[in-house]
Design a protein around this motif. Structure first.
Motif, PDB file in Angstrom:
ATOM      1  N   SER A  10      -2.034   4.080   1.722  1.00 52.34           N
ATOM      2  CA  SER A  10      -1.714   3.244   0.568  1.00 52.34           C
ATOM      3  C   SER A  10      -1.710   4.078  -0.712  1.00 52.34           C
ATOM      4  N   LEU A  18       2.056   3.077  -0.700  1.00 54.27           N
ATOM      5  CA  LEU A  18       2.173   1.725  -0.171  1.00 54.27           C
ATOM      6  C   LEU A  18       1.196   0.791  -0.885  1.00 54.27           C
ATOM      7  N   ARG A  21       1.503  -5.579  -1.358  1.00 50.07           N
ATOM      8  CA  ARG A  21       2.700  -6.378  -1.065  1.00 50.07           C
ATOM      9  C   ARG A  21       3.542  -5.742   0.041  1.00 50.07           C
ATOM     10  N   ASP A  22       3.539  -4.404   0.146  1.00 50.17           N
ATOM     11  CA  ASP A  22       4.288  -3.730   1.209  1.00 50.17           C
ATOM     12  C   ASP A  22       3.693  -4.055   2.575  1.00 50.17           C
ATOM     13  N   TYR A  23       2.377  -4.022   2.664  1.00 48.43           N
ATOM     14  CA  TYR A  23       1.717  -4.373   3.930  1.00 48.43           C
ATOM     15  C   TYR A  23       1.965  -5.839   4.278  1.00 48.43           C
ATOM     16  N   HIS A 164       7.191   3.203   1.511  1.00 42.79           N
ATOM     17  CA  HIS A 164       7.802   2.094   2.255  1.00 42.79           C
ATOM     18  C   HIS A 164       8.969   2.511   3.138  1.00 42.79           C
TER      19      HIS A 164
END
Length: 217
Positions: A10, A18, A21-23, A164
């Protein structure tokens, strides 16, 4: 079937980007079903994300040991950097975690050596070895597979995503959602997706470091 990625970074990592919100989007889209957050030498972001998104987030840490990097999975407490590989593995196990060996044999990315890996294996402190890393520049996968087979060690393929565009191509498929107690056994019957993250995926760490330095300049 559950698609797992057991090695991601992250924005809490100095070379990662990351965000929560990406996860969340990756899980909601079904591209992955379970993701380990394995930031360098910290677990605070991973703990917060697990509290938000539940057990589909595995709390991990990529620990910088004196002999190279080792990942702890299913952690509750941070493992300090700078310890020996042996002491690091012991501390991971002491809190009920699993010892995961990322990009073994790679000198470019601080992979542990075969001698260190063997020493850990002899005292039964290796749970999983990464046989494919999505960002690999050196093809060590066949060597890692041979080592895993010779030492009856579970195998995993992971993205090592730092951004991402670096994930959603490399993963491991298991029969059900894993726990610290079931993951190793599930990996015995796993299948693997081993597509490269591509050039951008490989360059994320350097690009992210430069961007973060620029922000603080």
């Amino acid at each position: 079937m559950y698609k797992l990625d057991l090695h991601t970074h992250s924005h809490a990592s100095p070379d990662g980007s990351l965000r929560a919100r990406d996860y969340a989007l990756m899980l909601a889209s079904g591209q992955l079903d379970c993701i380990a957050v394995t930031d360098h030498n910290r677990i605070d972001f991973a703990l917060g994300l697990q509290a938000e998104l539940g057990d589909r987030i595995i709390v991990g840490e990529e620990v910088s040991t004196r002999e190279g990097e080792i990942i702890g999975l299913f952690l509750k407490e941070v493992v300090p950097a700078g310890l020996s590989a042996l002491e690091t593995a012991k501390r991971i196990r002491a809190q009920g975690g699993l010892v995961y060996i990322p990009h073994p044999f790679e000198t470019v990315r601080s992979g542990i050596s075969e001698a260190t890996l063997l020493a850990l294996s002899l005292v039964k402190l290796v749970d999983i070895i990464e046989t494919y890393n999505g960002r690999t520049l050196q093809n060590r996968g066949d060597r890692a597979k041979r080592w895993a087979q010779a030492h009856a060690t579970a195998k995993a393929s992971s993205s090592d995503a730092h951004g991402h565009r670096g994930w959603g191509k490399t993963w491991t498929v298991v029969a059900k959602q894993p726990t610290a107690r079931t993951l190793v056994k599930l990996l015995a019957r796993a299948s693997h997706s081993t597509k490269s993250t591509g050039l951008v995926g490989r360059l994320y760490p350097k690009l992210n470091r430069l961007r973060k330095v620029g922000k603080h300049a």
